[in-house]
Design an enzyme around this catalytic site. Structure first.
Site, PDB file in Angstrom:
ATOM      1  N   GLU A 204      10.655  -3.815  12.670  1.00 39.11           N
ATOM      2  CA  GLU A 204      11.842  -3.231  12.023  1.00 39.11           C
ATOM      3  C   GLU A 204      13.030  -3.294  12.969  1.00 39.11           C
ATOM      4  O   GLU A 204      14.140  -3.702  12.605  1.00 39.11           O
ATOM      5  CB  GLU A 204      11.605  -1.755  11.642  1.00 39.11           C
TER       6      GLU A 204
ATOM      7  N   ASP B 264       0.794  -1.233   0.000  1.00 37.21           N
ATOM      8  CA  ASP B 264       0.000   0.000   0.000  1.00 37.21           C
ATOM      9  C   ASP B 264       0.826   1.283   0.000  1.00 37.21           C
ATOM     10  O   ASP B 264       0.271   2.375  -0.078  1.00 37.21           O
ATOM     11  CB  ASP B 264      -0.967   0.003   1.195  1.00 37.21           C
TER      12      ASP B 264
HETATM   13  N1  UDP Z   1      -0.589  -7.639   5.752  1.00 39.60           N
HETATM   14  C1  UDP Z   1      -0.661  -9.022   5.789  1.00 39.60           C
HETATM   15  N2  UDP Z   1      -1.582  -9.618   6.631  1.00 39.60           N
HETATM   16  C2  UDP Z   1      -2.428  -8.900   7.433  1.00 39.60           C
HETATM   17  C3  UDP Z   1      -2.336  -7.493   7.400  1.00 39.60           C
HETATM   18  C4  UDP Z   1      -1.394  -6.891   6.554  1.00 39.60           C
HETATM   19  O1  UDP Z   1       0.064  -9.696   5.072  1.00 39.60           O
HETATM   20  O2  UDP Z   1      -3.230  -9.502   8.161  1.00 39.60           O
HETATM   21  C5  UDP Z   1       0.393  -6.978   4.868  1.00 39.60           C
HETATM   22  C6  UDP Z   1      -0.151  -5.793   4.062  1.00 39.60           C
HETATM   23  O3  UDP Z   1      -0.639  -6.198   2.801  1.00 39.60           O
HETATM   24  C7  UDP Z   1       1.042  -4.855   3.971  1.00 39.60           C
HETATM   25  C8  UDP Z   1       1.831  -5.164   5.242  1.00 39.60           C
HETATM   26  O4  UDP Z   1       1.409  -6.443   5.694  1.00 39.60           O
HETATM   27  O5  UDP Z   1       1.847  -5.135   2.842  1.00 39.60           O
HETATM   28  C9  UDP Z   1       1.593  -4.130   6.345  1.00 39.60           C
HETATM   29  O6  UDP Z   1       0.203  -4.056   6.627  1.00 39.60           O
HETATM   30  P1  UDP Z   1      -0.583  -2.661   6.684  1.00 39.60           P
HETATM   31  O7  UDP Z   1      -0.278  -1.866   5.467  1.00 39.60           O
HETATM   32  O8  UDP Z   1      -2.003  -2.954   6.991  1.00 39.60           O
HETATM   33  O9  UDP Z   1       0.106  -2.011   7.967  1.00 39.60           O
HETATM   34  P2  UDP Z   1       0.414  -0.487   8.286  1.00 39.60           P
HETATM   35  O10 UDP Z   1       0.981   0.133   7.069  1.00 39.60           O
HETATM   36  O11 UDP Z   1      -0.892   0.112   8.674  1.00 39.60           O
HETATM   37  O12 UDP Z   1       1.393  -0.585   9.410  1.00 39.60           O
HETATM   38 MN    MN Z   2       0.569   0.033   5.129  1.00 40.23          MN
END
Ligand code: UDP
Ligand code: MN
Length: 241
Positions: free
Chosen positions: A189, A106
């Site tokens: 991280e 995203d």
């Molecule tokens: N993701 C995943 N499983 C989940 C939720 C998220 O594989 O149950 C993936 C998502 O597609 C993204 C990454 O993990 O590539 C981080 O998730 P998200 O963008 O929701 O997290 P944020 O950016 O809000 O920390």
């Molecule tokens: Mn994200």
């Protein structure tokens, strides 16, 4: 040819999935010598995702790595950790040089960052935009080296950085056979970078013109609660397949 780039993208089924992967995939298409590891948090690969990856035609592997059941019931989940560790496992088994990068599905990426990170010797870092109420997360740089970190949430971390803010050379990863990402929300991280130690702050390579430019943004899609994705059910009274 320039050193290969291995892009590890965790992804999971939701209405936005195909849209996110379309945007990211056509960004990656501008980059030469790139291998895209798309790793779904799912039991089985989603056929519509495989079809999309074939259509975009960036060299890829489509793998699965489901979040362990014990974390799935938690309110705060270690999102994308099983997927990223699967990506590291793939790299350990299949790569010998080049650079790896964790690119969530995203975020928004200026293609310039890929050609900068490609020459990482150990670990490179750079700023990330649109993150926390601070609006940016960045290494603090003095005389060309990291002296600290600017981030909206420090949380006692040695490396208060976002997933999108660093790349690691494959040789360096291979020299750290136990390096992996912890199932620890907020500390993914930090835990991964610590698992690469020893690593001196002075060894971190600073990109994006000494961290003066934003080339990566932590964008997040707004969820439409009524939407369903093509893989989730039938669209009645339409021609969609
Ligand atoms: N993701 C995943 N499983 C989940 C939720 C998220 O594989 O149950 C993936 C998502 O597609 C993204 C990454 O993990 O590539 C981080 O998730 P998200 O963008 O929701 O997290 P944020 O950016 O809000 O920390
Ligand atoms: Mn994200």
């Amino acid at each position: 040819p320039p050193p290969p780039l291995y892009i590890i993208t965790p992804t999971y089924r939701r209405p936005e999935q195909l849209a996110e992967l379309t945007r990211l995939g056509y960004t990656l298409k501008h980059v030469v010598n790139l291998y895209w590891l798309v790793i779904e948090d799912a039991e089985e690969p989603t056929p519509q995702v495989t079809k999309l990856l074939q259509k975009i035609n960036v060299p890829f592997s489509h793998l699965v790595a489901q979040m362990p059941a014990k974390y799935r019931k938690n309110k705060v989940k270690p999102r994308g950790v099983s997927n990223r560790n699967r990506g590291l496992e793939w790299i350990r088994a299949n790569a010998s040089d080049g650079v790896l990068y964790f690119a969530d599905d995203d975020n928004t990426y200026d293609v310039e960052i890929f050609d900068e990170m490609r020459y990482t010797k150990k670990v490179s870092m750079w700023p990330v935009g649109l993150i926390t109420k601070f609006g940016v997360s960045s290494p603090i740089v003095k005389n060309g080296t990291v002296v600290g970190f600017y981030d909206g949430w420090i949380g006692g971390r040695k490396y208060p950085v976002d997933m999108a803010s660093f790349s690691v050379s494959v040789r360096f990863l291979l020299s750290r056979p136990n390096a992996s990402m912890p199932y620890k929300p907020g500390y993914e991280e930090d835990g991964f970078l610590k698992s690469l130690s020893p690593l001196k702050l002075t060894e971190i390579e600073l990109l994006a013109s000494n961290c003066t430019e934003i080339l990566v943004w932590h964008t997040q899609s707004k969820k439409n609660p009524n939407a369903m994705s093509l893989d989730m059910g039938k669209y009645n009274n339409t021609n969609l397949v």
